[in-house]
Scaffold this motif. Structure first.
Motif: not given
Ligand code: SAM
Length: 240
Positions: A167-169, A193-195, A197, A216-217, A219, A221, A226
């Motif tokens: 899952a990649y933000e 991933g962690p906080e 990312g 994952l959409g 937004r 998360l 997530a």
């Molecule tokens: N700090 C990062 C940023 O603002 O872009 C966000 C990291 S998120 C809080 C932590 C993890 O949640 C990510 O590494 C990913 O694995 C997962 N995640 C959160 N939102 C996601 C999304 N929309 N799609 C895929 N993965 C998500």
């Protein structure tokens, strides 16, 4: 109640330990009442209590059946180590929802440091949380919590699964495109991933190792959200 093979006789089950207190003093059960016991392999037993001693409860097995609480699809949740008690929450809710096991790991942007004795103690706590959640939600097995893995260690585990979803933000394929809902016994590993990312290098390394990069959409998360959103979506797609 979870029991091990030693506690199961041909037609009886003997319960010892903390569960005796739970049966007698918390549930206030008496001879003639029924309980459900699971042997941890997905098999469950309907047991009629016959005797309650101070240290053990003995009951007769009236029925043996496959546990309804176990999904056919296997999802291992691999969350990065998180701050505070956020991972406790992921493990508890993930167990309730139906994760088969957990594989926590550390990566480049992991903030918390956890090694040696601390890591052992934390894993014991996680195992306890998972056991209690499994009992609460009538799972047929207690999900395994693997020892905290390094990033490289996690990559080397990918080959044990049919599908690894990273899952990649920053985005990736939609989940619906990478699931195989018709394969009932498929084994998924989902990596979150962690906080802070994931780094691009990590995403590339995961992909090179066979993972599908998923979004994952629209937004972003929180890490703990997530994990549960991804797990729930897979189970839902599989009709579980
Ligand atoms: N700090 C990062 C940023 O603002 O872009 C966000 C990291 S998120 C809080 C932590 C993890 O949640 C990510 O590494 C990913 O694995 C997962 N995640 C959160 N939102 C996601 C999304 N929309 N799609 C895929 N993965 C998500």
């Amino acid at each position: 109640y979870f029991v091990n093979q030693k506690q199961i006789e041909t037609s009886h089950i003997v319960i010892t330990g903390d569960d005796v207190h739970h049966i007698k003093n918390v549930m206030r059960l008496v001879p003639g009442d029924h309980i459900i016991c699971c042997d941890g392999t997905g098999q469950e037993y309907l047991v009629r209590i016959e005797a309650l001693d101070p240290e053990k409860v003995r009951g007769q097995i009236e029925e043996t059946r496959r546990s309804k609480g176990e999904p056919a699809v296997s999802v291992t949740v691999s969350p990065a180590l998180l701050k505070g008690d956020k991972l406790d929450w992921v493990l508890q809710k993930g167990t309730e929802l139906g994760a088969v096991s957990f594989l926590p790991f550390t990566s480049q942007r992991t903030i918390v440091k956890l090694d040696g004795k601390k890591a052992v103690k934390r894993r014991e706590r996680w195992q306890k949380i998972v056991k209690e959640a499994a009992e609460q939600s009538r799972r047929g097995r207690i999900p395994e919590v693997h020892p905290l893995s390094s990033w490289e260690g996690l990559l080397s585990q990918f080959t044990h699964y049919d599908r690894v979803l990273f899952a990649y933000e920053k985005g990736g394929q939609p989940l619906t495109q990478v699931l195989e809902p018709r394969r009932r016994d498929i084994r998924y590993l989902i990596v979150l991933g962690p906080e802070g990312g994931f780094s691009e290098t990590e995403a590339e390394a995961a992909q090179a190792q066979g993972a599908r990069i998923v979004g994952l959409g629209s937004r972003i998360l929180r890490a703990e959200t997530a994990s549960l959103a991804c797990l729930t979506s897979i189970l839902f797609a599989h009709g579980e």
